[in-house]
Design an enzyme around this catalytic site. Structure first.
Site, PDB file in Angstrom:
ATOM      1  CD  GLU A 212       1.635  -1.464   4.612  1.00 53.77           C
ATOM      2  OE1 GLU A 212       1.308  -0.758   3.826  1.00 53.77           O
ATOM      3  OE2 GLU A 212       2.419  -1.287   5.674  1.00 53.77           O
TER       4      GLU A 212
ATOM      5  CE  LYS B 264       5.574  -2.253   4.874  1.00 50.00           C
ATOM      6  NZ  LYS B 264       5.099  -1.332   3.864  1.00 50.00           N
ATOM      7  N   GLY B 265       3.772   2.061   7.461  1.00 48.97           N
ATOM      8  CA  GLY B 265       2.482   2.482   8.235  1.00 48.97           C
ATOM      9  C   GLY B 265       1.969   3.830   7.949  1.00 48.97           C
TER      10      GLY B 265
ATOM     11  CB  THR C 215      -0.782  -0.004   1.308  1.00 44.24           C
ATOM     12  OG1 THR C 215      -1.798  -1.203   1.264  1.00 44.24           O
ATOM     13  CG2 THR C 215      -1.720   1.188   1.263  1.00 44.24           C
TER      14      THR C 215
END
Length: 224
Positions: free
Chosen positions: A107, A98-99, A32
């Protein structure tokens, strides 16, 4: 090249990396974010070779479907051969933050089952010590204040990401001013806080390879 051009370069490099390895039963995990979106668009050019994907967010699933690429629920496939996704930060061990797009839990789930995690990022994302980018933490809504207090005890400055609800129905706390010299320990400690779903450190299972867009071309890095 500007940042957008670097992202396009690594998306194209990721396609060149996986295309020769595609077989009839290959399942691709798709991440994403802006760089992952460019990879999805590149994948559209060879969609006839792609028989199955799983997506880490509803947004990525819809983008894949828009290209006519089959998307499956993770529970309905036996394996994920390759997972391709971006990162907000990476160190030389290919431990990641991440995020930024609030899809960290899904994820991390896809990463957990992937045979090979291919991270794609531009050179601005490579750092010596993680933590310049605020660390996202996905939290059960009723535990938001409790988790925030615990994160303060760990030395961070958690900020509620207002107006954001994850695909799982949870909220995000972004932890600022929080250098992370020991990502493995930090990932475990935060995940052990009651009310935390997961945090955006991908250290216990880092990337297997990093395709890094630089002014001198795309570099292929492995964990150090």
């Amino acid at each position: 090249m500007n940042q957008d051009e670097l992202k396009q370069a690594v998306a194209d490099a990721a396609l060149a990396y996986v295309e020769p390895k595609l077989e009839n039963d290959t399942v691709l995990g798709i991440g994403t974010g802006s760089t992952a979106n460019l990879f999805i668009d590149a994948l559209g050019a060879i969609k006839g070779k792609v028989n199955a994907t799983v997506a880490s967010s509803q947004a990525s699933a819809e983008r894949l479907k828009g290209h006519g690429i089959p998307v499956y629920d993770l529970n309905s496939v036996d394996k994920v051969d390759f997972y391709i996704d971006g990162a907000d930060e990476s160190n030389r061990a290919l431990q990641l933050i991440k995020g930024g797009g609030a899809a960290l839990t899904r994820e991390k789930i896809v990463t957990a089952v992937a045979g090979e995690f291919i991270c794609i990022a531009d050179e601005s994302k490579l750092v010596h010590t993680l933590g310049q980018f605020p660390l996202p933490v996905e939290v059960i809504p009723m535990a938001r204040s409790h988790v925030a207090r615990e994160l303060v005890k760990l030395g961070g400055d958690p900020v509620y990401r207002e107006g954001v609800v994850t695909d799982n129905g949870n909220v995000i706390l972004d932890v600022y001013n929080f250098p992370i010299p020991q990502p493995l320990t930090t990932e475990e400690r935060i995940n052990n806080i009651t009310g935390v779903v997961t945090n955006g450190l991908f250290a216990l299972k880092p990337a297997d390879v990093l395709l890094l867009g630089t002014q001198d071309g795309v570099r292929t890095l492995y964990p150090e």
